[in-house]
Design a protein around this motif. Structure first.
Motif, PDB file in Angstrom:
ATOM      1  N   VAL A  26       0.831  -1.208   0.000  1.00 23.64           N
ATOM      2  CA  VAL A  26       0.000   0.000   0.000  1.00 23.64           C
ATOM      3  C   VAL A  26       0.863   1.254   0.000  1.00 23.64           C
ATOM      4  O   VAL A  26       0.574   2.222  -0.720  1.00 23.64           O
ATOM      5  CB  VAL A  26      -0.952  -0.011   1.215  1.00 23.64           C
ATOM      6  N   LEU A  27       1.931   1.266   0.786  1.00 23.02           N
ATOM      7  CA  LEU A  27       2.798   2.444   0.874  1.00 23.02           C
ATOM      8  C   LEU A  27       3.377   2.805  -0.494  1.00 23.02           C
ATOM      9  O   LEU A  27       3.349   3.969  -0.907  1.00 23.02           O
ATOM     10  CB  LEU A  27       3.932   2.182   1.866  1.00 23.02           C
ATOM     11  N   ILE A  28       3.908   1.809  -1.188  1.00 19.42           N
ATOM     12  CA  ILE A  28       4.519   2.068  -2.491  1.00 19.42           C
ATOM     13  C   ILE A  28       3.463   2.490  -3.498  1.00 19.42           C
ATOM     14  O   ILE A  28       3.671   3.406  -4.303  1.00 19.42           O
ATOM     15  CB  ILE A  28       5.283   0.826  -2.992  1.00 19.42           C
ATOM     16  N   PHE A  29       2.309   1.837  -3.477  1.00 25.86           N
ATOM     17  CA  PHE A  29       1.268   2.184  -4.440  1.00 25.86           C
ATOM     18  C   PHE A  29       0.758   3.604  -4.212  1.00 25.86           C
ATOM     19  O   PHE A  29       0.475   4.336  -5.165  1.00 25.86           O
ATOM     20  CB  PHE A  29       0.106   1.192  -4.352  1.00 25.86           C
ATOM     21  N   LYS A  30       0.633   4.013  -2.956  1.00 24.75           N
ATOM     22  CA  LYS A  30       0.156   5.358  -2.660  1.00 24.75           C
ATOM     23  C   LYS A  30       1.139   6.416  -3.161  1.00 24.75           C
ATOM     24  O   LYS A  30       0.733   7.517  -3.527  1.00 24.75           O
ATOM     25  CB  LYS A  30      -0.062   5.529  -1.154  1.00 24.75           C
ATOM     26  N   ALA A  31       2.432   6.093  -3.151  1.00 26.34           N
ATOM     27  CA  ALA A  31       3.433   7.088  -3.537  1.00 26.34           C
ATOM     28  C   ALA A  31       3.726   7.087  -5.029  1.00 26.34           C
ATOM     29  O   ALA A  31       4.010   8.145  -5.597  1.00 26.34           O
ATOM     30  CB  ALA A  31       4.731   6.859  -2.765  1.00 26.34           C
ATOM     31  N   SER A  32       3.678   5.921  -5.669  1.00 25.64           N
ATOM     32  CA  SER A  32       4.100   5.842  -7.068  1.00 25.64           C
ATOM     33  C   SER A  32       2.993   5.415  -8.010  1.00 25.64           C
ATOM     34  O   SER A  32       3.153   5.491  -9.232  1.00 25.64           O
ATOM     35  CB  SER A  32       5.277   4.862  -7.206  1.00 25.64           C
ATOM     36  N   GLY A  33       1.874   4.916  -7.447  1.00 30.38           N
ATOM     37  CA  GLY A  33       0.789   4.467  -8.306  1.00 30.38           C
ATOM     38  C   GLY A  33       1.073   3.157  -9.000  1.00 30.38           C
ATOM     39  O   GLY A  33       0.414   2.813  -9.978  1.00 30.38           O
ATOM     40  N   PHE A 173       0.743   8.444  10.834  1.00 32.29           N
ATOM     41  CA  PHE A 173       1.741   9.128  10.012  1.00 32.29           C
ATOM     42  C   PHE A 173       1.113   9.659   8.725  1.00 32.29           C
ATOM     43  O   PHE A 173       1.347  10.810   8.326  1.00 32.29           O
ATOM     44  CB  PHE A 173       2.874   8.154   9.688  1.00 32.29           C
ATOM     45  N   PHE A 174       0.293   8.847   8.083  1.00 32.23           N
ATOM     46  CA  PHE A 174      -0.342   9.274   6.837  1.00 32.23           C
ATOM     47  C   PHE A 174      -1.393  10.350   7.057  1.00 32.23           C
ATOM     48  O   PHE A 174      -1.578  11.232   6.220  1.00 32.23           O
ATOM     49  CB  PHE A 174      -0.981   8.072   6.131  1.00 32.23           C
ATOM     50  N   GLN A 175      -2.073  10.300   8.176  1.00 31.88           N
ATOM     51  CA  GLN A 175      -3.190  11.205   8.394  1.00 31.88           C
ATOM     52  C   GLN A 175      -2.781  12.549   8.979  1.00 31.88           C
ATOM     53  O   GLN A 175      -3.386  13.579   8.661  1.00 31.88           O
ATOM     54  CB  GLN A 175      -4.220  10.542   9.327  1.00 31.88           C
ATOM     55  N   TYR A 176      -1.757  12.583   9.831  1.00 35.53           N
ATOM     56  CA  TYR A 176      -1.518  13.774  10.648  1.00 35.53           C
ATOM     57  C   TYR A 176      -0.158  14.442  10.439  1.00 35.53           C
ATOM     58  O   TYR A 176       0.163  15.394  11.147  1.00 35.53           O
ATOM     59  CB  TYR A 176      -1.662  13.413  12.132  1.00 35.53           C
ATOM     60  N   THR A 177       0.662  13.975   9.504  1.00 37.24           N
ATOM     61  CA  THR A 177       1.954  14.607   9.263  1.00 37.24           C
ATOM     62  C   THR A 177       1.974  15.243   7.877  1.00 37.24           C
ATOM     63  O   THR A 177       1.264  14.816   6.968  1.00 37.24           O
ATOM     64  CB  THR A 177       3.109  13.594   9.374  1.00 37.24           C
ATOM     65  N   SER A 178       2.806  16.263   7.739  1.00 31.68           N
ATOM     66  CA  SER A 178       2.927  16.941   6.440  1.00 31.68           C
ATOM     67  C   SER A 178       3.509  16.005   5.390  1.00 31.68           C
ATOM     68  O   SER A 178       3.125  16.048   4.216  1.00 31.68           O
ATOM     69  CB  SER A 178       3.807  18.186   6.582  1.00 31.68           C
ATOM     70  N   THR A 179       4.438  15.139   5.811  1.00 32.30           N
ATOM     71  CA  THR A 179       5.009  14.175   4.866  1.00 32.30           C
ATOM     72  C   THR A 179       3.951  13.194   4.389  1.00 32.30           C
ATOM     73  O   THR A 179       3.898  12.839   3.206  1.00 32.30           O
ATOM     74  CB  THR A 179       6.166  13.406   5.526  1.00 32.30           C
ATOM     75  N   GLY A 180       3.076  12.755   5.314  1.00 32.59           N
ATOM     76  CA  GLY A 180       2.003  11.852   4.932  1.00 32.59           C
ATOM     77  C   GLY A 180       1.058  12.483   3.935  1.00 32.59           C
ATOM     78  O   GLY A 180       0.628  11.848   2.964  1.00 32.59           O
ATOM     79  N   ARG A 181       0.742  13.767   4.152  1.00 26.60           N
ATOM     80  CA  ARG A 181      -0.132  14.470   3.197  1.00 26.60           C
ATOM     81  C   ARG A 181       0.564  14.632   1.848  1.00 26.60           C
ATOM     82  O   ARG A 181      -0.067  14.542   0.793  1.00 26.60           O
ATOM     83  CB  ARG A 181      -0.545  15.824   3.784  1.00 26.60           C
ATOM     84  N   ALA A 182       1.873  14.873   1.892  1.00 22.37           N
ATOM     85  CA  ALA A 182       2.625  14.982   0.638  1.00 22.37           C
ATOM     86  C   ALA A 182       2.620  13.656  -0.111  1.00 22.37           C
ATOM     87  O   ALA A 182       2.516  13.627  -1.344  1.00 22.37           O
ATOM     88  CB  ALA A 182       4.062  15.416   0.933  1.00 22.37           C
ATOM     89  N   SER A 250      -5.630   1.990   0.522  1.00 26.83           N
ATOM     90  CA  SER A 250      -6.189   2.159   1.860  1.00 26.83           C
ATOM     91  C   SER A 250      -5.349   1.457   2.918  1.00 26.83           C
ATOM     92  O   SER A 250      -5.218   0.229   2.893  1.00 26.83           O
ATOM     93  CB  SER A 250      -7.628   1.624   1.903  1.00 26.83           C
ATOM     94  N   VAL A 251      -4.774   2.236   3.839  1.00 23.77           N
ATOM     95  CA  VAL A 251      -4.071   1.655   4.987  1.00 23.77           C
ATOM     96  C   VAL A 251      -5.045   0.917   5.911  1.00 23.77           C
ATOM     97  O   VAL A 251      -4.789  -0.229   6.288  1.00 23.77           O
ATOM     98  CB  VAL A 251      -3.276   2.733   5.745  1.00 23.77           C
ATOM     99  N   PRO A 252      -6.188   1.537   6.283  1.00 21.07           N
ATOM    100  CA  PRO A 252      -7.167   0.767   7.078  1.00 21.07           C
ATOM    101  C   PRO A 252      -7.660  -0.473   6.348  1.00 21.07           C
ATOM    102  O   PRO A 252      -7.932  -1.494   6.974  1.00 21.07           O
ATOM    103  CB  PRO A 252      -8.313   1.778   7.288  1.00 21.07           C
ATOM    104  N   GLY A 253      -7.760  -0.387   5.016  1.00 21.44           N
ATOM    105  CA  GLY A 253      -8.194  -1.549   4.242  1.00 21.44           C
ATOM    106  C   GLY A 253      -7.221  -2.707   4.358  1.00 21.44           C
ATOM    107  O   GLY A 253      -7.633  -3.874   4.406  1.00 21.44           O
ATOM    108  N   ALA A 254      -5.914  -2.397   4.401  1.00 21.01           N
ATOM    109  CA  ALA A 254      -4.917  -3.452   4.568  1.00 21.01           C
ATOM    110  C   ALA A 254      -5.083  -4.144   5.914  1.00 21.01           C
ATOM    111  O   ALA A 254      -4.903  -5.364   6.036  1.00 21.01           O
ATOM    112  CB  ALA A 254      -3.513  -2.866   4.440  1.00 21.01           C
TER     113      ALA A 254
END
Length: 309
Positions: A26-33, A173-182, A250-254
């Motif tokens: 999920v992490l890689i897919f969210k960042a690179s598609g 981390f994904f929900q509440y940090t600037s890096t996560g939003r980026a 989806s992180v919750p989906g995982a």
């Protein structure tokens, strides 16, 4: 009833470990598609690094020195995974910015074979043990409720707790940090993210490093249970239906997908497999996902893609 609860708890703990491996996808897919087929190889590579570093660092006898050696091995293995992430971004991904998804997919396949081969060249191809002090003795719970209690493996209990803590941390981390939003912005549109000043190269290094950290934790847990061997990379195949069921973005989906498949395959193996000859655990997740996709192609928590023309 006690036996059912025992199977249910075992399925939940196994499902949490599936979720941990699925998080890397999920992490890689969210960042690179792109779907990262190298995640299994990353788990194997990280586990090999941890196992060998813990052997190479000196042990001076006693619990404290063993703990120190494991801590140093973990730090060294994590540093190695960050270097691997930086090299992947520098030598592969940075050359493929804004390319078609199939191009990035083929790049991850190449990374898979490289990590499989390089890991065994660097660390060896024998079966190694990882001993991080997780207790392996079984315990009995709820003895006052059910006759004989519920048998639970301590190692599985600790592993599930570690996996759950990591999953919660990454979700925050994904929900509440600037890096996560980026990261979410980059996943939506690479070019738009670059146009507003988000450094794509740095984001990819970060997300591959985080995925490397997840692979390292997953590799330690699975390596402690099964031993570190080439087949460890196949653990990622068990996480594929988890990712698809929960939704690729989806992180919750995982998390939910891992729990559903972990419990489902355990109960199916016990209550159905005993009647038809067993082996249900091998294919249960894939068949379940097939039926879910017929109803909801984007998975349970995936985002529905609407193309306007």
């Amino acid at each position: 009833m006690g036996f059912f609860i025992e199977a249910l708890i075992g399925g939940l703990m196994t499902g949490m470990l599936y979720s941990l491996v699925a998080l890397g996808f999920v992490l890689i897919f969210k960042a690179s598609g792109v779907f990262n087929f190298a995640q299994g190889a990353m788990v194997l590579f990280a586990a090999l690094a941890m196992a060998r570093f813990s052997e190479w660092f000196p042990h001076w006898g006693g619990f404290d020195s063993k703990l120190l050696a494991n801590v140093l091995a973990f730090i060294a293995a994590m540093a190695l995974m960050v270097v691997v992430a930086w090299l992947i971004e520098r030598l592969a991904l940075s050359k493929l910015v804004n390319q078609e998804g199939i191009t990035l997919l083929m790049a991850t396949l190449g990374i898979t074979y490289f990590l499989d081969g390089f890991g065994q060249t660097l660390f060896g191809s024998d079966i190694y043990k990882i001993d991080v002090g997780l207790p392996k003795d079984p315990i009995f719970l709820l003895e006052s409720v059910f006759e004989g209690g519920v048998l639970v493996n301590k190692e599985d209990l600790y592993a599930a707790a570690i996996a759950a803590a990591l999953v919660i941390g990454l979700s925050m981390f994904f929900q509440y940090t600037s890096t996560g939003r980026a990261l979410r912005a980059v996943a939506d549109d690479h070019q738009a993210a670059q146009s507003i000043g988000i450094p794509l190269n740095r984001i990819w290094v970060i997300v591959w490093s985080v995925a490397g950290f997840v692979a390292l934790v997953a590799g330690i847990i699975w390596g402690s249970k099964l031993g570190v061997q080439f087949s460890l990379s196949l653990v990622a195949l068990k996480a594929l239906p988890v990712v698809i069921l929960g939704g690729l973005t989806s992180v919750p989906g995982a998390i939910i997908g891992g729990l559903i498949i972990g419990v489902g395959e355990k109960l199916a193996e016990i209550y159905i497999g005993s009647k038809i000859g067993g082996g249900i655990e091998i294919w249960f997740g894939y068949v379940l996902v097939l039926f879910v996709l017929l109803v909801r192609p984007q998975g349970l928590f995936g985002e529905k893609i609407i193309d306007r023309v």
